[in-house]
Design an enzyme around this catalytic site. Sequence first.
Site, PDB file in Angstrom:
ATOM      1  N   GLU A   1      -3.234  10.395   2.905  1.00 58.25           N
ATOM      2  CA  GLU A   1      -4.472  10.614   3.646  1.00 58.25           C
ATOM      3  C   GLU A   1      -4.491  12.065   4.138  1.00 58.25           C
ATOM      4  O   GLU A   1      -3.497  12.551   4.672  1.00 58.25           O
ATOM      5  CB  GLU A   1      -4.577   9.666   4.841  1.00 58.25           C
ATOM      6  CG  GLU A   1      -4.646   8.205   4.457  1.00 58.25           C
ATOM      7  CD  GLU A   1      -4.817   7.307   5.678  1.00 58.25           C
ATOM      8  OE1 GLU A   1      -5.950   6.903   5.957  1.00 58.25           O
ATOM      9  OE2 GLU A   1      -3.805   7.038   6.344  1.00 58.25           O
TER      10      GLU A   1
ATOM     11  N   GLU B   1       5.287   6.244   8.642  1.00 53.23           N
ATOM     12  CA  GLU B   1       4.517   7.471   8.483  1.00 53.23           C
ATOM     13  C   GLU B   1       5.392   8.725   8.425  1.00 53.23           C
ATOM     14  O   GLU B   1       6.328   8.867   9.194  1.00 53.23           O
ATOM     15  CB  GLU B   1       3.521   7.630   9.637  1.00 53.23           C
ATOM     16  CG  GLU B   1       2.527   6.496   9.783  1.00 53.23           C
ATOM     17  CD  GLU B   1       2.992   5.408  10.734  1.00 53.23           C
ATOM     18  OE1 GLU B   1       4.222   5.370  11.052  1.00 53.23           O
ATOM     19  OE2 GLU B   1       2.160   4.595  11.160  1.00 53.23           O
TER      20      GLU B   1
ATOM     21  N   GLY C   1      -5.388  14.052  17.464  1.00 53.23           N
ATOM     22  CA  GLY C   1      -5.392  12.807  18.225  1.00 53.23           C
ATOM     23  C   GLY C   1      -6.764  12.372  18.696  1.00 53.23           C
ATOM     24  O   GLY C   1      -6.878  11.576  19.628  1.00 53.23           O
TER      25      GLY C   1
ATOM     26  N   GLU D   1       0.844  -1.194   0.000  1.00 55.13           N
ATOM     27  CA  GLU D   1       0.000   0.000   0.000  1.00 55.13           C
ATOM     28  C   GLU D   1       0.877   1.241   0.000  1.00 55.13           C
ATOM     29  O   GLU D   1       1.925   1.284   0.660  1.00 55.13           O
ATOM     30  CB  GLU D   1      -0.914  -0.015   1.226  1.00 55.13           C
ATOM     31  CG  GLU D   1      -1.971   1.063   1.239  1.00 55.13           C
ATOM     32  CD  GLU D   1      -3.008   0.824   2.342  1.00 55.13           C
ATOM     33  OE1 GLU D   1      -3.416  -0.341   2.529  1.00 55.13           O
ATOM     34  OE2 GLU D   1      -3.385   1.792   3.018  1.00 55.13           O
TER      35      GLU D   1
ATOM     36  N   ARG E   1       9.154   5.893  19.848  1.00 55.50           N
ATOM     37  CA  ARG E   1       8.547   4.764  19.151  1.00 55.50           C
ATOM     38  C   ARG E   1       9.555   3.666  18.841  1.00 55.50           C
ATOM     39  O   ARG E   1       9.205   2.489  18.784  1.00 55.50           O
ATOM     40  CB  ARG E   1       7.911   5.275  17.853  1.00 55.50           C
ATOM     41  CG  ARG E   1       7.072   4.268  17.125  1.00 55.50           C
ATOM     42  CD  ARG E   1       6.368   4.965  15.992  1.00 55.50           C
ATOM     43  NE  ARG E   1       5.719   4.049  15.102  1.00 55.50           N
ATOM     44  CZ  ARG E   1       5.216   4.392  13.919  1.00 55.50           C
ATOM     45  NH1 ARG E   1       5.310   5.640  13.511  1.00 55.50           N
ATOM     46  NH2 ARG E   1       4.629   3.501  13.151  1.00 55.50           N
TER      47      ARG E   1
ATOM     48  N   HIS F   1      -0.986  12.908   5.557  1.00 51.13           N
ATOM     49  CA  HIS F   1      -0.386  11.734   6.184  1.00 51.13           C
ATOM     50  C   HIS F   1       0.039  10.770   5.077  1.00 51.13           C
ATOM     51  O   HIS F   1      -0.763  10.410   4.223  1.00 51.13           O
ATOM     52  CB  HIS F   1      -1.426  11.081   7.099  1.00 51.13           C
ATOM     53  CG  HIS F   1      -1.001   9.806   7.736  1.00 51.13           C
ATOM     54  ND1 HIS F   1      -0.532   9.738   9.029  1.00 51.13           N
ATOM     55  CD2 HIS F   1      -1.007   8.523   7.278  1.00 51.13           C
ATOM     56  CE1 HIS F   1      -0.270   8.481   9.339  1.00 51.13           C
ATOM     57  NE2 HIS F   1      -0.533   7.730   8.294  1.00 51.13           N
ATOM     58  N   THR F   2       1.321  10.368   5.056  1.00 48.73           N
ATOM     59  CA  THR F   2       1.816   9.426   4.055  1.00 48.73           C
ATOM     60  C   THR F   2       2.347   8.177   4.738  1.00 48.73           C
ATOM     61  O   THR F   2       2.810   8.224   5.880  1.00 48.73           O
ATOM     62  CB  THR F   2       2.933  10.046   3.194  1.00 48.73           C
ATOM     63  OG1 THR F   2       4.097  10.289   4.013  1.00 48.73           O
ATOM     64  CG2 THR F   2       2.476  11.349   2.556  1.00 48.73           C
TER      65      THR F   2
ATOM     66  N   ASP G   1       0.185   5.283   0.610  1.00 49.02           N
ATOM     67  CA  ASP G   1      -0.906   6.099   1.150  1.00 49.02           C
ATOM     68  C   ASP G   1      -0.667   7.591   1.075  1.00 49.02           C
ATOM     69  O   ASP G   1       0.416   8.085   1.406  1.00 49.02           O
ATOM     70  CB  ASP G   1      -1.103   5.800   2.644  1.00 49.02           C
ATOM     71  CG  ASP G   1      -1.780   4.475   2.890  1.00 49.02           C
ATOM     72  OD1 ASP G   1      -2.467   3.979   1.998  1.00 49.02           O
ATOM     73  OD2 ASP G   1      -1.619   3.942   3.993  1.00 49.02           O
TER      74      ASP G   1
ATOM     75  N   ASP H   1     -12.225   9.453  15.985  1.00 50.88           N
ATOM     76  CA  ASP H   1     -11.554   8.900  17.158  1.00 50.88           C
ATOM     77  C   ASP H   1     -10.052   9.130  17.135  1.00 50.88           C
ATOM     78  O   ASP H   1      -9.383   8.985  18.169  1.00 50.88           O
ATOM     79  CB  ASP H   1     -11.861   7.399  17.293  1.00 50.88           C
ATOM     80  CG  ASP H   1     -11.473   6.601  16.068  1.00 50.88           C
ATOM     81  OD1 ASP H   1     -11.462   7.171  14.968  1.00 50.88           O
ATOM     82  OD2 ASP H   1     -11.201   5.397  16.222  1.00 50.88           O
ATOM     83  N   TRP H   2      -9.479   9.537  15.958  1.00 47.42           N
ATOM     84  CA  TRP H   2      -8.027   9.754  15.906  1.00 47.42           C
ATOM     85  C   TRP H   2      -7.572  10.855  14.948  1.00 47.42           C
ATOM     86  O   TRP H   2      -6.464  11.378  15.095  1.00 47.42           O
ATOM     87  CB  TRP H   2      -7.300   8.465  15.500  1.00 47.42           C
ATOM     88  CG  TRP H   2      -7.601   8.006  14.104  1.00 47.42           C
ATOM     89  CD1 TRP H   2      -8.613   7.185  13.715  1.00 47.42           C
ATOM     90  CD2 TRP H   2      -6.891   8.348  12.901  1.00 47.42           C
ATOM     91  NE1 TRP H   2      -8.588   6.992  12.345  1.00 47.42           N
ATOM     92  CE2 TRP H   2      -7.543   7.688  11.820  1.00 47.42           C
ATOM     93  CE3 TRP H   2      -5.775   9.146  12.626  1.00 47.42           C
ATOM     94  CZ2 TRP H   2      -7.114   7.810  10.506  1.00 47.42           C
ATOM     95  CZ3 TRP H   2      -5.342   9.267  11.315  1.00 47.42           C
ATOM     96  CH2 TRP H   2      -6.006   8.593  10.269  1.00 47.42           C
TER      97      TRP H   2
END
Length: 286
Positions: free
Chosen positions: A103, A128, A197, A99, A274, A116-117, A101, A192-193
Amino acid sequence: MPSISLLVIALLGCMTVASSAAGNLYQNIDVTWGDGRGRILENGQLLTLSLDKSSGSGFQSKNQYLFGKINMQLKLVPGNSAGTVTTYYLSSQGANHDEIDMEFLGNVSGQPYTLHTNVFSQGIGSREQQFRLWFDPTSDFHTYSILWNPRSIIFSVDGTPIREFKNKASIGVAYPNRQPMRVYSSLWDAEDWATQGGRVKTDWSKAPFTAAFRNYNAADACVWANGVSSCHASTTTKTTSAWMNQQLDATSQKRMLWVQRNYMIYNYCTDFHRFPQGFPKECSAS
């Protein structure tokens, strides 16, 4: 050396690409869900997706592709778009899907969208990068492009590259190069996100929310049909090889770095929290 039959099939496929690119949205796109909320208008020159409290909507390309440069012009949901997400992406099917993306995460009136990629390969994503845009994406149409070839994936906005994901299979980084993908788009509720956030919810009194699309272009793309790519017979031509082997030159790299320095708001390759044990391999690869 390919057989004569394969060459004929490939050449016919290339003719299909040219024909498809010259056609309108009726020829290239299927509205796949939304119970009438996705509509092709103006004799195939415009497509709109809408979202209300009951449902969003979406479409997909009629063709599958194994490599290509896909352009689409979008005009995003205006006003208070908090909680909404407009997507434009390539995807294969199955648990181990690939995929690519884009977005667009909505926001409250006057606040910028987030682009958002992400890149998935063999079911693995988490790559991301997020950007603010340097213009109002709701006031007019802008061109969003995904170039996907065996060497690189390049995300561009109005011809300006914002991200390059290089093929680093040689160092063990999975790269999407075996599964054909369709182009998809949707407008849906992700309160929700999506916005701050999830702290800012969708204001349904503003519904229906509508995004518009036009000028779908897959002229430089390899259509995949019956296990055969339309580019088999044409990869040696100058026109095809130009995009099939394209990477960012020095000028384009400078333009991309300008965007990243001024408008990137998240990069997984700098998120120490992360990845406390070290960043993914591609982050340190030159």
